[in-house]
Design a protein around this motif. Structure first.
Motif, PDB file in Angstrom:
ATOM      1  N   UNK A  74       0.815  -1.217   0.052  1.00  0.00           N
ATOM      2  CA  UNK A  74       0.155  -0.070   0.188  1.00  0.00           C
ATOM      3  C   UNK A  74       0.750   1.286  -0.142  1.00  0.00           C
ATOM      4  N   UNK A  75       2.026   1.247  -0.253  1.00  0.00           N
ATOM      5  CA  UNK A  75       3.009   2.112  -0.316  1.00  0.00           C
ATOM      6  C   UNK A  75       4.114   1.952  -1.310  1.00  0.00           C
ATOM      7  N   UNK A  76       4.500   2.879  -1.954  1.00  0.00           N
ATOM      8  CA  UNK A  76       5.804   2.411  -2.947  1.00  0.00           C
ATOM      9  C   UNK A  76       7.048   2.040  -2.218  1.00  0.00           C
ATOM     10  N   UNK A  77       7.390   2.271  -0.948  1.00  0.00           N
ATOM     11  CA  UNK A  77       8.377   1.674  -0.395  1.00  0.00           C
ATOM     12  C   UNK A  77       8.165   0.218   0.054  1.00  0.00           C
ATOM     13  N   UNK A  78       6.792  -0.319  -0.103  1.00  0.00           N
ATOM     14  CA  UNK A  78       6.524  -1.682   0.083  1.00  0.00           C
ATOM     15  C   UNK A  78       6.035  -2.250  -1.088  1.00  0.00           C
ATOM     16  N   UNK A  79       5.964  -1.751  -2.253  1.00  0.00           N
ATOM     17  CA  UNK A  79       5.687  -2.129  -3.562  1.00  0.00           C
ATOM     18  C   UNK A  79       6.793  -2.482  -4.475  1.00  0.00           C
ATOM     19  N   UNK A  80       7.679  -3.020  -4.059  1.00  0.00           N
ATOM     20  CA  UNK A  80       8.941  -2.986  -4.778  1.00  0.00           C
ATOM     21  C   UNK A  80       9.522  -4.733  -4.651  1.00  0.00           C
ATOM     22  N   UNK A  81      10.075  -5.083  -5.820  1.00  0.00           N
ATOM     23  CA  UNK A  81      10.407  -6.518  -6.114  1.00  0.00           C
ATOM     24  C   UNK A  81      11.914  -6.587  -6.456  1.00  0.00           C
ATOM     25  N   UNK A  82      12.410  -7.507  -6.197  1.00  0.00           N
ATOM     26  CA  UNK A  82      13.953  -7.864  -6.343  1.00  0.00           C
ATOM     27  C   UNK A  82      13.863  -9.180  -7.132  1.00  0.00           C
ATOM     28  N   UNK A  83      14.689  -9.041  -8.356  1.00  0.00           N
ATOM     29  CA  UNK A  83      14.950 -10.497  -8.967  1.00  0.00           C
ATOM     30  C   UNK A  83      16.329 -10.948  -9.239  1.00  0.00           C
ATOM     31  N   UNK A  84      16.742 -11.972  -8.608  1.00  0.00           N
ATOM     32  CA  UNK A  84      18.098 -12.286  -8.499  1.00  0.00           C
ATOM     33  C   UNK A  84      18.604 -13.511  -9.371  1.00  0.00           C
ATOM     34  N   UNK A  85      19.645 -13.523  -9.949  1.00  0.00           N
ATOM     35  CA  UNK A  85      20.201 -14.539 -10.720  1.00  0.00           C
ATOM     36  C   UNK A  85      21.677 -14.653 -10.893  1.00  0.00           C
ATOM     37  N   UNK A  86      22.102 -15.557 -11.798  1.00  0.00           N
ATOM     38  CA  UNK A  86      23.426 -15.919 -11.703  1.00  0.00           C
ATOM     39  C   UNK A  86      23.886 -14.450 -12.632  1.00  0.00           C
ATOM     40  N   UNK A  87      25.120 -13.973 -12.414  1.00  0.00           N
ATOM     41  CA  UNK A  87      25.828 -13.055 -13.013  1.00  0.00           C
ATOM     42  C   UNK A  87      25.982 -13.248 -14.575  1.00  0.00           C
ATOM     43  N   UNK A  88      25.417 -12.057 -15.341  1.00  0.00           N
ATOM     44  CA  UNK A  88      25.681 -12.015 -16.803  1.00  0.00           C
ATOM     45  C   UNK A  88      26.860 -10.951 -17.344  1.00  0.00           C
ATOM     46  N   UNK A  89      27.509 -10.466 -16.262  1.00  0.00           N
ATOM     47  CA  UNK A  89      28.575  -9.438 -16.318  1.00  0.00           C
ATOM     48  C   UNK A  89      29.870  -9.938 -15.655  1.00  0.00           C
ATOM     49  N   UNK A  90      30.893  -9.614 -16.339  1.00  0.00           N
ATOM     50  CA  UNK A  90      32.110 -10.129 -15.899  1.00  0.00           C
ATOM     51  C   UNK A  90      32.283  -9.447 -14.713  1.00  0.00           C
ATOM     52  N   UNK A  91      33.130  -9.987 -13.717  1.00  0.00           N
ATOM     53  CA  UNK A  91      33.341  -9.167 -12.433  1.00  0.00           C
ATOM     54  C   UNK A  91      32.429  -9.321 -11.498  1.00  0.00           C
TER      55      UNK A  91
END
Length: 369
Positions: free
Chosen positions: A56-73
């Motif tokens: 019910x607030x922008x601070x609690x309407x966030x999503x994180x999607x995490x996976x293996x790295x696609x960038x060197x380093x």
């Protein structure tokens, strides 16, 4: 009968934000299909997210999607999504530094990064901006520690410290530290500074908009004339920064600046962009602190001479936030020096399990009803 879609999910607090964390492999690869699931999960169509797990607030309407790295380093990829539940929009244009604080612990506990005994360093590739952030996570005995003595304003109690270093924040979305080419632009007669470091921001003195900069958060929402004026400035600043459709985006973020009153460096009111943040966004803090090092910006004019290494402390509605600045490299877009910004955060794993999405999301007509 269509069955609901179950998706493995971990709810985490990162800094002063909260939201579900997903493994990229558990979500559809196609952005349109992925976003439809996220809208259902978060409860699109209602400003409280009543049919989902949005807060019910922008601070609690966030999503994180995490996976293996696609960038060197890098060790992992992190895609941030701001879900605007009322409008039914998933915006992946910005980064979120508060949610970022929980990416390292999530990645370690998901088996993406092996834990060291003591402190585990996780190099995170923010897919939204292409930038690298280094997170130092407390892992005594090879296990993520959440309990500790670190305190951050805006979150009750204490927790284990997480140190974030934004290694190459300049030009996160535009490729330039000063996207307009100037430290100050006049928009409708108002001097503003457009800076892109971790996230694009539009900095403006509160006094130039008839505010003190010390107002309580909720007072801004009720001042419709002020909010309309701030949005008009933001949209024009966005156009000059290279975002012709800024009205439909959450960047650039507006930041009101005022002199400090409690021993800090600056008083800030940060907007997300249509509501005032109850504390201060981490990416916004990085951008505003960076602006303090650039001569002639509205931030630098208020702060005065600043020498690195040093601390910039922001006084925000929930307390204070300090950014450590160290001399960095030259920013490739315009040859200006871009400091490395480091910030202390905390995180906590709240619950894990399966979240359910509807097999289809409501139409825009239904959302507006």
């Amino acid at each position: 009968m269509n069955r609901q879609i179950g998706i493995p999910c971990v709810m985490m607090r990162g800094g002063t934000s909260r939201g579900p964390f997903f493994l990229a492999s558990d979500l559809p690869a196609l952005p349109a299909e992925r976003d439809a699931l996220l809208l259902s999960v978060m409860g699109a169509g209602n400003d409280l997210g009543i049919d989902g797990i949005g807060g019910g607030n922008p601070l609690t309407s966030k999503v994180a999607i995490v996976g293996p790295a696609t960038r060197a380093g890098a060790d992992v990829d992190y895609l941030f999504a701001q879900v605007r539940v009322q409008e039914g929009v998933v915006d992946t244009s910005p980064n979120c530094g508060n949610m970022l604080a929980a990416v390292g612990p999530f990645a370690i506990e998901s088996g993406l990064v092996p834990a060291a005994n003591g402190v585990t360093v996780v190099r995170i590739h923010n897919v939204n901006t292409g930038k690298l952030i280094e997170a130092r996570i407390q892992t005594p005995g090879g296990q993520v520690a959440y309990e500790g003595e670190a305190v951050i304003d805006g979150v009750p109690g204490t927790a284990a410290p997480i140190h974030l270093a934004f290694l190459d924040a300049a030009g996160a979305n535009t490729g330039r530290l000063l996207p307009t080419g100037s430290p100050v632009d006049l928009i409708d007669g108002i001097p503003v500074s457009c800076v892109d470091a971790a996230i694009p921001v539009m900095l403006v003195r509160a006094a130039d908009l008839g505010k003190t900069g010390y107002e309580p958060v909720d007072s801004f929402r009720s001042d419709r004339e002020f909010m309309a004026r701030l949005e008009a400035l933001r949209v024009e600043a966005g156009r000059r920064m290279g975002f012709p459709n800024a009205a439909g985006m959450v960047i650039p973020k507006p930041v009101l600046l005022a002199p400090p009153t409690r021993g800090g460096t600056l008083t800030v009111r940060y907007f997300m962009p249509h509501d005032c943040h109850r504390a201060m966004a981490i990416t916004g803090a990085v951008a505003t602190a960076t602006a303090c090092t650039i001569p002639e910006t509205v931030a630098a004019a208020l702060v005065g001479r600043f020498t690195m290494p040093g601390d910039i402390t922001f006084e925000h509605p929930a307390g204070r936030l300090t950014v450590r600045l160290d001399a960095g490299r030259l920013e490739a877009g315009d040859g200006r020096s871009a400091p490395t910004a480091s910030i202390l955060r905390t995180a906590r794993r709240l619950f894990e399990g399966t979240v359910f999405a509807r097999p289809s999301t409501p139409s825009r007509t239904a959302m507006a009803a």
